[in-house]
Design an enzyme around this catalytic site. Sequence first.
Site, PDB file in Angstrom:
ATOM      1  N   CYS A  27     -61.884 -60.129 106.892  1.00 42.28           N
ATOM      2  CA  CYS A  27     -60.998 -58.942 106.182  1.00 42.28           C
ATOM      3  C   CYS A  27     -61.707 -57.927 105.513  1.00 42.28           C
ATOM      4  O   CYS A  27     -61.182 -56.620 105.393  1.00 42.28           O
ATOM      5  CB  CYS A  27     -59.805 -59.230 105.639  1.00 42.28           C
ATOM      6  SG  CYS A  27     -58.098 -60.050 106.408  1.00 42.28           S
TER       7      CYS A  27
ATOM      8  N   HIS B  28     -57.384 -52.094 102.068  1.00 48.10           N
ATOM      9  CA  HIS B  28     -56.859 -52.652 102.608  1.00 48.10           C
ATOM     10  C   HIS B  28     -55.291 -53.518 103.247  1.00 48.10           C
ATOM     11  O   HIS B  28     -54.753 -53.956 102.137  1.00 48.10           O
ATOM     12  CB  HIS B  28     -57.585 -54.668 102.851  1.00 48.10           C
ATOM     13  CG  HIS B  28     -57.258 -55.312 104.013  1.00 48.10           C
ATOM     14  ND1 HIS B  28     -57.169 -55.448 105.038  1.00 48.10           N
ATOM     15  CD2 HIS B  28     -57.225 -56.506 103.784  1.00 48.10           C
ATOM     16  CE1 HIS B  28     -56.389 -56.609 105.456  1.00 48.10           C
ATOM     17  NE2 HIS B  28     -56.668 -57.763 105.177  1.00 48.10           N
TER      18      HIS B  28
ATOM     19  N   ASN C 150     -50.878 -56.946 109.225  1.00 48.34           N
ATOM     20  CA  ASN C 150     -52.230 -57.181 108.293  1.00 48.34           C
ATOM     21  C   ASN C 150     -52.902 -57.241 109.573  1.00 48.34           C
ATOM     22  O   ASN C 150     -53.130 -58.643 110.468  1.00 48.34           O
ATOM     23  CB  ASN C 150     -52.428 -58.482 107.291  1.00 48.34           C
ATOM     24  CG  ASN C 150     -53.475 -58.930 107.030  1.00 48.34           C
ATOM     25  OD1 ASN C 150     -55.119 -58.419 107.870  1.00 48.34           O
ATOM     26  ND2 ASN C 150     -53.983 -59.756 106.316  1.00 48.34           N
TER      27      ASN C 150
HETATM   28  N1  COA Z   1     -39.533 -66.493 105.578  1.00 47.11           N
HETATM   29  C1  COA Z   1     -39.359 -66.761 104.039  1.00 47.11           C
HETATM   30  N2  COA Z   1     -39.560 -67.973 103.720  1.00 47.11           N
HETATM   31  C2  COA Z   1     -41.581 -67.967 103.082  1.00 47.11           C
HETATM   32  C3  COA Z   1     -41.850 -67.096 104.279  1.00 47.11           C
HETATM   33  C4  COA Z   1     -41.392 -66.322 105.050  1.00 47.11           C
HETATM   34  N3  COA Z   1     -41.919 -65.879 106.387  1.00 47.11           N
HETATM   35  N4  COA Z   1     -43.107 -67.538 104.307  1.00 47.11           N
HETATM   36  C5  COA Z   1     -42.715 -68.491 102.904  1.00 47.11           C
HETATM   37  N5  COA Z   1     -41.757 -68.918 102.627  1.00 47.11           N
HETATM   38  C6  COA Z   1     -41.316 -69.714 102.237  1.00 47.11           C
HETATM   39  C7  COA Z   1     -42.550 -71.081 101.119  1.00 47.11           C
HETATM   40  O1  COA Z   1     -42.014 -71.604 102.610  1.00 47.11           O
HETATM   41  C8  COA Z   1     -42.169 -71.156 100.311  1.00 47.11           C
HETATM   42  O2  COA Z   1     -40.749 -71.475  99.588  1.00 47.11           O
HETATM   43  P1  COA Z   1     -40.021 -72.933  98.897  1.00 47.11           P
HETATM   44  O3  COA Z   1     -39.917 -72.029  97.291  1.00 47.11           O
HETATM   45  O4  COA Z   1     -39.181 -73.305  98.640  1.00 47.11           O
HETATM   46  O5  COA Z   1     -41.610 -73.477  98.876  1.00 47.11           O
HETATM   47  C9  COA Z   1     -41.736 -69.465  99.520  1.00 47.11           C
HETATM   48  O6  COA Z   1     -41.063 -69.082 100.563  1.00 47.11           O
HETATM   49  C10 COA Z   1     -42.515 -69.082  98.247  1.00 47.11           C
HETATM   50  O7  COA Z   1     -43.890 -68.838  99.166  1.00 47.11           O
HETATM   51  P2  COA Z   1     -45.160 -68.660  98.975  1.00 47.11           P
HETATM   52  O8  COA Z   1     -46.220 -68.437  99.450  1.00 47.11           O
HETATM   53  O9  COA Z   1     -45.161 -68.713  97.352  1.00 47.11           O
HETATM   54  O10 COA Z   1     -45.234 -66.782  98.355  1.00 47.11           O
HETATM   55  P3  COA Z   1     -46.050 -65.646  98.734  1.00 47.11           P
HETATM   56  O11 COA Z   1     -44.832 -64.831  97.770  1.00 47.11           O
HETATM   57  O12 COA Z   1     -46.930 -65.469  97.530  1.00 47.11           O
HETATM   58  O13 COA Z   1     -45.115 -64.994  99.507  1.00 47.11           O
HETATM   59  C11 COA Z   1     -47.379 -64.504 101.051  1.00 47.11           C
HETATM   60  C12 COA Z   1     -45.955 -65.102 101.016  1.00 47.11           C
HETATM   61  C13 COA Z   1     -48.479 -64.897 101.744  1.00 47.11           C
HETATM   62  C14 COA Z   1     -47.118 -63.040 101.524  1.00 47.11           C
HETATM   63  C15 COA Z   1     -48.781 -64.051 100.026  1.00 47.11           C
HETATM   64  O14 COA Z   1     -48.970 -65.335  99.067  1.00 47.11           O
HETATM   65  C16 COA Z   1     -49.247 -62.620 100.533  1.00 47.11           C
HETATM   66  O15 COA Z   1     -49.801 -62.103 100.579  1.00 47.11           O
HETATM   67  N6  COA Z   1     -50.742 -63.455 100.093  1.00 47.11           N
HETATM   68  C17 COA Z   1     -52.212 -62.825 100.131  1.00 47.11           C
HETATM   69  C18 COA Z   1     -52.416 -62.570 101.295  1.00 47.11           C
HETATM   70  C19 COA Z   1     -53.493 -61.618 101.680  1.00 47.11           C
HETATM   71  O16 COA Z   1     -53.699 -60.829 100.663  1.00 47.11           O
HETATM   72  N7  COA Z   1     -54.351 -62.609 101.994  1.00 47.11           N
HETATM   73  C20 COA Z   1     -55.733 -61.756 102.090  1.00 47.11           C
HETATM   74  C21 COA Z   1     -56.845 -60.576 103.122  1.00 47.11           C
HETATM   75  S1  COA Z   1     -56.061 -61.407 104.834  1.00 47.11           S
END
Ligand code: COA
Length: 327
Positions: free
Chosen positions: A114, A254, A284
């Site tokens: 990215c 980004h 993204n």
């Molecule tokens: N819909 C519903 N629930 C979802 C889900 C979705 N699409 N994806 C994950 N969950 C659930 C998980 O299973 C978890 O459930 P649990 O608590 O029962 O285990 C809960 O939501 C929280 O998951 P978590 O991974 O902690 O969520 P988050 O708040 O961190 O959000 C992302 C997930 C991926 C959106 C976030 O972590 C993110 O944006 N990460 C960084 C991405 C990034 O910057 N990448 C680098 C550049 S590419």
Amino acid sequence: MPLRSKITGTGSYLPEKILDNFQLEKMVDTSDEWITERTGIKERRIAGTDEATSDLCLKASKRALRSAGLKPSDLDMIIVTTMSGDMPMPSTASILQGKLGAKNAAAFDLNAACSGFLYGLSVADSFITSRKSSRLLLVSGEINSRFINWEDRSTCVIFADGAGAVVLEPESGKRGIISTRLYSNGELWDLITLPGGGSKHPIREANINSKLHFIHMKGNETFRVAVKTLERLVTDTLHADGLKPSQLSLLIPHQANIRIINATAERLGLPMEKVFVNLQKYGNTSSASIPIAIDEALKAGRINEGDYVLLEAFGSGLTWASALIKW
Ligand code: COA
């Protein structure tokens, strides 16, 4: 007057097919509410089955060349940044060069996930300011949807497809790229991966059955590192370049997650009117997100001559990078 690299043309291309959160609700256990609240994304673009990454790059490149007033044969270098190229060999840049008919250009790919566009911008800036290139096309294109496991709700709601391109030319004076900063921490390489298809996990039935040909992301861990890293990156960049946040006209981050973008803007004390956000429309698009955003920001009149524009990115590697431009 120093010689600087200046962006003299921009273009972007987004595939026609739209996949919105409500359609995703029917595919995996997710909801529009969760995706909107946790990421800010409402819909994203998905490439057609007849499109390869070089096709997206070609359309964005033609638009960038037109806006720079150049012909393909004017180019002396093409850099494509991608983590989802047409094939491992040859480079997507070579395929693009052929399709464009840019017969006077050298061509190569660069992969910094990215952060790819900003890594590419830094390399391009070095070529231009060392007078090794005078008309350079930098294109970032991704078809992430080909590497998404549509049963994995933690990645399939985030990654999407698109391409953005810029033309760079030398100019003496105070305008152009002021600085670029590149960083990497390979100790955290396993936070975001696409493990299959390379020498470590070649295309074999067992690796496909283990779903190694899909993008895997430890989202929450990545999120925490991204916020901390980007907050430090933007403040360090402005400090090193002797600029106060109030002097910035626009921050183009980004487009990964609205919560990461909000945290970065807050750290700088920037009002959201000075932050460009389009991830609600496109999700993204990895390395393509910043050049797509630059093109849209220019067309929307959000960037004017003399503006200071700060670009920043974070991604797999881990890699992160910034660039400060005086437009
Ligand atoms: N819909 C519903 N629930 C979802 C889900 C979705 N699409 N994806 C994950 N969950 C659930 C998980 O299973 C978890 O459930 P649990 O608590 O029962 O285990 C809960 O939501 C929280 O998951 P978590 O991974 O902690 O969520 P988050 O708040 O961190 O959000 C992302 C997930 C991926 C959106 C976030 O972590 C993110 O944006 N990460 C960084 C991405 C990034 O910057 N990448 C680098 C550049 S590419």
